[in-house]
Write a protein that holds these residues in place. Structure first.
Motif, PDB file in Angstrom:
ATOM      1  N   VAL A 122       0.852  -1.192   0.000  1.00  0.00           N
ATOM      2  CA  VAL A 122       0.000   0.000   0.000  1.00  0.00           C
ATOM      3  C   VAL A 122       0.888   1.242   0.000  1.00  0.00           C
ATOM      4  N   LYS A 148     -15.142  -1.205  -5.106  1.00  0.00           N
ATOM      5  CA  LYS A 148     -13.883  -1.404  -5.825  1.00  0.00           C
ATOM      6  C   LYS A 148     -12.693  -1.378  -4.869  1.00  0.00           C
ATOM      7  N   LEU A 149     -12.776  -0.536  -3.842  1.00  0.00           N
ATOM      8  CA  LEU A 149     -11.719  -0.493  -2.840  1.00  0.00           C
ATOM      9  C   LEU A 149     -11.651  -1.813  -2.077  1.00  0.00           C
ATOM     10  N   VAL A 173     -12.547  -4.748  -3.159  1.00  0.00           N
ATOM     11  CA  VAL A 173     -11.956  -5.751  -4.063  1.00  0.00           C
ATOM     12  C   VAL A 173     -10.449  -5.579  -4.132  1.00  0.00           C
ATOM     13  N   SER A 174      -9.979  -4.340  -4.199  1.00  0.00           N
ATOM     14  CA  SER A 174      -8.536  -4.076  -4.255  1.00  0.00           C
ATOM     15  C   SER A 174      -7.836  -4.560  -3.004  1.00  0.00           C
ATOM     16  N   ILE A 175      -8.479  -4.375  -1.847  1.00  0.00           N
ATOM     17  CA  ILE A 175      -7.904  -4.854  -0.596  1.00  0.00           C
ATOM     18  C   ILE A 175      -7.776  -6.375  -0.634  1.00  0.00           C
ATOM     19  N   GLN A 185      -7.543  -8.313  -3.201  1.00  0.00           N
ATOM     20  CA  GLN A 185      -6.495  -8.677  -4.150  1.00  0.00           C
ATOM     21  C   GLN A 185      -5.105  -8.470  -3.557  1.00  0.00           C
ATOM     22  N   LYS A 186      -4.898  -7.331  -2.889  1.00  0.00           N
ATOM     23  CA  LYS A 186      -3.604  -7.030  -2.280  1.00  0.00           C
ATOM     24  C   LYS A 186      -3.225  -8.076  -1.228  1.00  0.00           C
TER      25      LYS A 186
END
Length: 199
Positions: A165, A187-188, A190-192, A194-195
């Motif tokens: 991050v 979307k945030l 989902v990004s979390i 994925q990370k």
């Protein structure tokens, strides 16, 4: 949310948990954990428990909620006369008495996040410490207390050194979604995921 599959977690060691000696002693309403004088202690115990559970690998996800959306809670010693929820109704004047109390609450809650991060940094995990492998997503369920609307809700995302991050940024997604609406926070999320390697 420590990264999935991170090795080298410590053995569970509850030594030092509940240093305050807190006990539930009431049998009738209000119960001990519902009493306003115990609000900070209950929150601290929940954070301590979360750090223990994450640090020894019992879970990879923890959710904490400080009371509820219309909480009448008053933080002992904070110097406020309004409850947390009532202070959010400060109209359009950021210098009003209500707004000043609202800021006192926000600062107090943010100071608890600082304590949580510091406890994670002090917990050995993997090659370094628990926070290095953790992402913290801080959010509210409302953007404007007076209007009760969710059109402009602030989010705070923190991540340790091993999460990838990039911090120190303020991102504004106002009117950047479909049809000129604000972008969805889905979307945030989902990004979390994925990370952290869970999708």
């Amino acid at each position: 949310l420590p990264a999935a599959g991170t090795g080298g977690v410590q053995a569970c060691n509850p030594a030092g948990f509940n240093k305050q000696g807190y006990k539930n002693v009431d049998m009738y309403y209000p119960l001990t954990y519902d009493k306003i004088e115990n609000f900070p202690t209950i929150g601290q115990l929940q954070m301590d428990l979360a750090v223990l559970a994450l640090g020894c690998g019992l879970t990879h996800v923890v959710t904490m909620m400080w009371s509820h959306a219309v909480s009448p809670s008053i933080i002992p010693g904070l110097g406020t006369t309004l409850g947390n929820h009532d202070s959010s109704h400060y109209g359009t004047d950021p210098n009003s008495a209500n707004a000043k109390q609202y800021l006192l609450y926000r600062r107090w809650f943010m100071s608890q996040i600082v304590k949580l991060v510091q406890a994670m940094q002090a917990t050995p995990y993997g090659a370094s410490n628990l926070f290095d492998y953790t992402m913290i997503f801080l959010c509210s369920d409302i953007g404007d207390g007076d209007l009760h609307e969710q059109l402009s809700v602030p989010f705070l995302l923190m991540g340790g050194a091993q999460t990838g991050v990039r911090g120190g940024r303020f991102l504004d997604f106002t009117a950047k979604g479909q049809g000129g609406m604000n972008e969805t926070h889905a979307k945030l999320l989902v990004s979390i995921a994925q990370k952290m390697g869970v999708m």
